[in-house]
Write an enzyme that holds these catalytic residues in place. Structure first.
Site, PDB file in Angstrom:
ATOM      1  N   HIS A  49      21.112 -11.019  64.720  1.00  0.00           N
ATOM      2  CA  HIS A  49      22.675 -10.648  64.640  1.00  0.00           C
ATOM      3  C   HIS A  49      23.576 -11.794  64.761  1.00  0.00           C
ATOM      4  O   HIS A  49      23.242 -12.803  65.341  1.00  0.00           O
ATOM      5  CB  HIS A  49      22.911  -9.491  65.682  1.00  0.00           C
ATOM      6  CG  HIS A  49      22.910 -10.176  67.113  1.00  0.00           C
ATOM      7  ND1 HIS A  49      24.220 -10.547  67.548  1.00  0.00           N
ATOM      8  CD2 HIS A  49      21.804 -10.498  68.003  1.00  0.00           C
ATOM      9  CE1 HIS A  49      24.097 -11.171  68.772  1.00  0.00           C
ATOM     10  NE2 HIS A  49      22.525 -11.115  68.980  1.00  0.00           N
ATOM     11  N   CYS A  50      24.820 -11.644  64.069  1.00  0.00           N
ATOM     12  CA  CYS A  50      26.039 -12.465  64.376  1.00  0.00           C
ATOM     13  C   CYS A  50      27.005 -11.922  65.027  1.00  0.00           C
ATOM     14  O   CYS A  50      26.816 -10.845  66.015  1.00  0.00           O
ATOM     15  CB  CYS A  50      26.428 -12.979  62.778  1.00  0.00           C
ATOM     16  SG  CYS A  50      27.080 -11.524  62.170  1.00  0.00           S
ATOM     17  N   ALA A  51      28.274 -12.249  64.985  1.00  0.00           N
ATOM     18  CA  ALA A  51      29.268 -11.642  66.069  1.00  0.00           C
ATOM     19  C   ALA A  51      29.557 -10.288  65.714  1.00  0.00           C
ATOM     20  O   ALA A  51      29.963  -9.599  66.726  1.00  0.00           O
ATOM     21  CB  ALA A  51      30.547 -12.601  65.744  1.00  0.00           C
ATOM     22  N   THR A  52      29.226  -9.834  64.920  1.00  0.00           N
ATOM     23  CA  THR A  52      29.792  -8.424  64.428  1.00  0.00           C
ATOM     24  C   THR A  52      28.687  -7.572  63.606  1.00  0.00           C
ATOM     25  O   THR A  52      28.712  -6.440  63.536  1.00  0.00           O
ATOM     26  CB  THR A  52      30.800  -8.340  63.540  1.00  0.00           C
ATOM     27  OG1 THR A  52      30.725  -9.081  62.309  1.00  0.00           O
ATOM     28  CG2 THR A  52      32.052  -8.877  64.175  1.00  0.00           C
ATOM     29  N   ARG A  53      27.371  -8.276  62.937  1.00  0.00           N
ATOM     30  CA  ARG A  53      26.697  -7.391  62.273  1.00  0.00           C
ATOM     31  C   ARG A  53      25.208  -7.434  62.509  1.00  0.00           C
ATOM     32  O   ARG A  53      24.863  -8.658  62.986  1.00  0.00           O
ATOM     33  CB  ARG A  53      26.876  -8.071  60.832  1.00  0.00           C
ATOM     34  CG  ARG A  53      28.028  -7.578  60.023  1.00  0.00           C
ATOM     35  CD  ARG A  53      28.472  -8.641  58.885  1.00  0.00           C
ATOM     36  NE  ARG A  53      29.037  -9.690  59.378  1.00  0.00           N
ATOM     37  CZ  ARG A  53      28.990 -10.848  58.492  1.00  0.00           C
ATOM     38  NH1 ARG A  53      28.804 -10.739  57.175  1.00  0.00           N
ATOM     39  NH2 ARG A  53      29.702 -11.723  58.996  1.00  0.00           N
TER      40      ARG A  53
END
Length: 476
Positions: A25-29
């Site tokens: 995962h990244c910051a939003t996804r």
């Protein structure tokens, strides 16, 4: 919110545990690599409150969840799938293997240039500050700030030195990053870059002022002592040769001699080949590419801006916009000849148009979930991050995407007609003002206003047409 239940629902909608090859995962996804994307139940995913949108790009299936929530959902998801402790880089690598050769090439360029963007952005913005201090007619008619206030002349000169460093020594940055990407020693890549801009060589920027370029005469073979300041293609190819040579030499080199002879032979052979063959050929190839782009920009003008503005967002969908980084870097490195980058302003027009269309959806829709996604992603797009707006709203509804690319095309045609150029990379949107050449700032602002107004207004028009079509279908 029950994060365990949400993770279970997402896993079920994407085809179960056996369909997930990699996850991070990244910051939003959530970033997933799926074995078979056809097994994904889009309707089931969209119905989940936690899911703000989905899209697939570069071999990755990405589920937009939102900052603060995504890490909690991922923790449960990782436990359910047994795919914890993976980074986004791991997922990118896994996804890249599923891509076609063109996608893999674009990803390779992205892997090399994205890490050095901060240095390029810093140098470009410093160049912009220097332009603010030295450009005539910007603050005072017929004169510049340093003309009016001579006491800051040395400050401008110092800033100019700082600004040029990243471009003068660009081969060092690219050599390090490229060698690392190709599997070689990044410090050997940096050393190769240093050789290519060594002070003993004729500076590439001063080539036009030098009569005969001095040469090395080696066994009757003349090699020009010409540097590669601001060049991209020569160091990319040379770093690839260096890395592959190092890897192959290490295969047969005895362990006791490896640390001494492998770096020596790799660097010596590659540097010789670079100055003798690779460098001159790739320098001309790079110059032809840039000259071709500048000619297209100068010759097609309004029409060229319209076409590129229309196509920019569709190019983003494919992920091929990452390849523009290499082109923009070369345009900025050779700014004395090119004047700057015309790609960045067009990207900004596209991003603003996408944000405007998304915000129009916020006012049009009665769906609470869509309204929440549209408000957040619309503002994000205006600031330069468009993926949530494009994939979570505009492409899903289609008509806002059409309105956005039309707004982008018209605005891009205007700014290209006004010869708007960027002197730095940065956030392509409202904050991009500081990346624009001082003489073009007003035209850039007008362009953004055009992009916003056309995309926003056209979204309302197309929404009414869409509503009429659906009403006719229901009546039939």
């Amino acid at each position: 919110m029950n994060y365990r239940q949400e993770a279970e629902a997402i896993l079920e909608a994407i085809g179960g545990k056996d369909n997930v090859a990699a996850a991070a995962h990244c910051a939003t996804r959530l970033r997933l690599v799926l074995n078979d994307e056809s097994k994904v139940d889009e309707k089931k995913l969209d119905a989940l409150d936690v899911v703000k949108g989905t899209f697939s790009t570069g071999g990755q299936y990405q589920i937009i969840i939102g900052a603060g929530t995504v890490n909690k959902v991922y923790a449960e998801f990782a436990e359910l799938t047994g795919l914890g402790d993976m980074s986004t880089s791991d997922v990118k690598s896994a996804g890249a293997k599923k891509g076609n050769p063109l996608q893999q090439f674009v990803k390779m360029l992205s892997d090399i240039f994205v890490p050095i963007i901060p240095a390029i952005v810093a140098g470009g913005l410093l160049m912009g500050i220097n332009n603010l201090l030295t450009a005539p007619d910007l603050f005072f008619e017929g004169s510049s700030l340093i003309d009016q206030y001579p006491g800051i002349a040395d400050l401008a000169a110092m800033i100019n030195t700082f600004a040029n460093a990243a471009f003068v020594f660009l081969p060092v940055l690219i050599g390090f990053s490229a060698a690392k990407r190709f599997g070689g020693n990044p410090y050997l890549g940096a050393a190769l870059g240093m050789i290519m801009v060594h002070p003993d060589l004729v500076n590439a920027y001063a080539q036009a002022t030098v009569g005969d370029i001095p040469v090395w005469n080696i066994l009757g073979f003349e090699i020009e002592k010409l540097g590669y300041q601001g060049q991209v293609l020569p160091v990319l190819v040379s770093a690839y040769i260096l890395s592959k040579l190092e890897i192959n030499i290490r295969k047969f080199m005895p362990a006791s001699l490896d640390i001494l002879l492998t770096p020596l032979l790799s660097l010596l052979i590659t540097a010789f080949v670079t100055f003798a063959f690779v460098g001159p050929i790739t320098r001309e190839a790079g110059n032809l590419i840039i000259d071709g782009l500048v000619w297209t920009y100068d010759s097609l003008g309004f029409f060229g801006g319209l076409v590129m503005g229309l196509l920019y967002a569709p190019i983003v969908i494919t992920g091929m916009h990452h390849s523009f980084i290499a082109i923009e870097t070369q345009l900025l490195a050779d700014i004395a000849r090119t004047g700057g980058s015309f790609i960045f302003p067009i990207a900004a027009m596209s991003n603003v148009a996408q944000g405007a269309a998304t915000l129009a959806v916020f006012f049009l829709t009665r769906d609470k979930k869509m309204k929440g996604v549209a408000s957040a992603s619309g503002i994000s797009a205006l600031l330069g991050i468009t993926e949530p707006a494009m994939f979570g709203v505009n492409l899903k509804l289609r008509y806002p995407f059409i309105a956005a690319i039309i707004g982008s095309g018209i605005a891009s045609a205007f700014i290209v007609g006004r010869e708007v150029l960027a002197v730095a990379l940065g956030a392509a949107g409202l904050p991009g003002i500081i990346s624009i050449a001082p003489a073009s700032i007003v035209s850039y602002i007008i362009g953004m206003a055009i992009a916003f107004a056309v995309a926003f207004g056209l979204t309302f028009v197309l929404a009414k047409r869409q509503a009429k079509k659906e009403a006719v279908k229901q009546a039939a």
